[in-house]
Design an enzyme around this catalytic site. Structure first.
Site, PDB file in Angstrom:
ATOM      1  N   ASP A  10     -56.172 -10.816  33.043  1.00 51.08           N
ATOM      2  CA  ASP A  10     -56.863  -9.610  32.613  1.00 51.08           C
ATOM      3  C   ASP A  10     -56.303  -8.466  33.462  1.00 51.08           C
ATOM      4  O   ASP A  10     -55.712  -8.704  34.522  1.00 51.08           O
ATOM      5  CB  ASP A  10     -58.367  -9.787  32.831  1.00 51.08           C
ATOM      6  N   ASP A  12     -57.865  -4.729  34.225  1.00 52.92           N
ATOM      7  CA  ASP A  12     -58.803  -4.014  35.100  1.00 52.92           C
ATOM      8  C   ASP A  12     -59.703  -4.996  35.843  1.00 52.92           C
ATOM      9  O   ASP A  12     -60.429  -5.779  35.223  1.00 52.92           O
ATOM     10  CB  ASP A  12     -59.680  -3.067  34.273  1.00 52.92           C
ATOM     11  N   ASP A 168     -62.035 -11.457  35.314  1.00 55.88           N
ATOM     12  CA  ASP A 168     -63.206 -11.127  36.139  1.00 55.88           C
ATOM     13  C   ASP A 168     -64.445 -10.822  35.307  1.00 55.88           C
ATOM     14  O   ASP A 168     -65.365 -10.154  35.779  1.00 55.88           O
ATOM     15  CB  ASP A 168     -62.889  -9.931  37.051  1.00 55.88           C
TER      16      ASP A 168
END
Length: 221
Positions: A10, A12, A168
């Protein structure tokens, strides 16, 4: 899992810490409106959920039809300051170099639009290194749907079942699971208050980048 064919991240909150630029952009918008600055922590916690979530933190008292023009102004400003303060998380620079030296592909699957993703990666020197980058506007269904994950695998020329996905947010883990990838929960990212890595039921929970590096080394040895 034996030696992976590819490791996908991922963007960001997993590969790149973009929260400082989101925070700066929110406060530039507020300053232009004569409003006081907001603290960093609540903005950081909202970044993985996207600009609508960030604006909901910035303006919880305003109706959606009022917030939306502010969000567009925020995004225009963010684009102009895409990498003023953003940086690759400490330790991940070495991990990317390690993957490259081992001949293992790495890439990015993000719900961030191309408009912001490509300039950010270019500014950080990652645009020509990734084997595959898939953005939100390149697919019909974004994460947690597996479509962008499988597109990344196709672009990198790898089988999803031989890949790792690091994220996250719960939707990252769901997308990885639905793609039959091994999933890594990134505890160094933008977890909301009270959120636990174990809630996502990833294959592996890594509280820090160092934990991920240590785990990865066991897979490559």
């Amino acid at each position: 899992m034996s030696r992976p064919a590819a490791v996908f991240f991922d963007l960001d909150g997993t590969l790149v810490d973009t929260a400082p630029d989101f925070h700066a952009g929110v406060n530039r918008l507020r300053a232009a409106r004569g409003e006081s600055a907001l603290p960093y922590a609540p903005i950081r916690a909202a970044v993985s959920a996207g600009s609508k979530a960030v604006m909901a933190v910035a303006y919880p008292e305003l109706a959606e039809h009022i917030v939306e023009p502010l969000r567009q102004a925020f995004l225009d400003d963010y684009e102009a300051h895409i990498a003023d303060h953003s940086f690759i998380f400490a330790g991940l620079v070495a991990i990317l170099a390690q993957l490259e030296s081992e001949g293992i592909a790495w890439g990015i699957v993000t719900n961030k639009p191309t408009r912001f993703t490509r300039p950010l990666l270019q500014a950080l020197g990652l645009d020509t290194r990734a084997s595959a980058v898939v953005c939100a506007d390149e697919v019909t269904r974004t994460k947690p749907d597996p479509e962008p994950m499988l597109l990344a695998c196709a672009r990198a020329g790898v089988n999803a079942r031989a890949c790792i996905y690091v994220g996250d947010h719960a939707r990252d883990i769901e997308a990885g699971r639905r793609s039959h990838m091994l999933t890594i929960a990134a505890g160094w990212g933008y977890l909301a208050d009270g959120e636990q890595l174990s809630d996502w039921q990833a294959d592996v929970d890594c509280a820090t980048v160092a934990d991920f590096a240590a785990w990865l080394n066991t897979q490559l040895s």
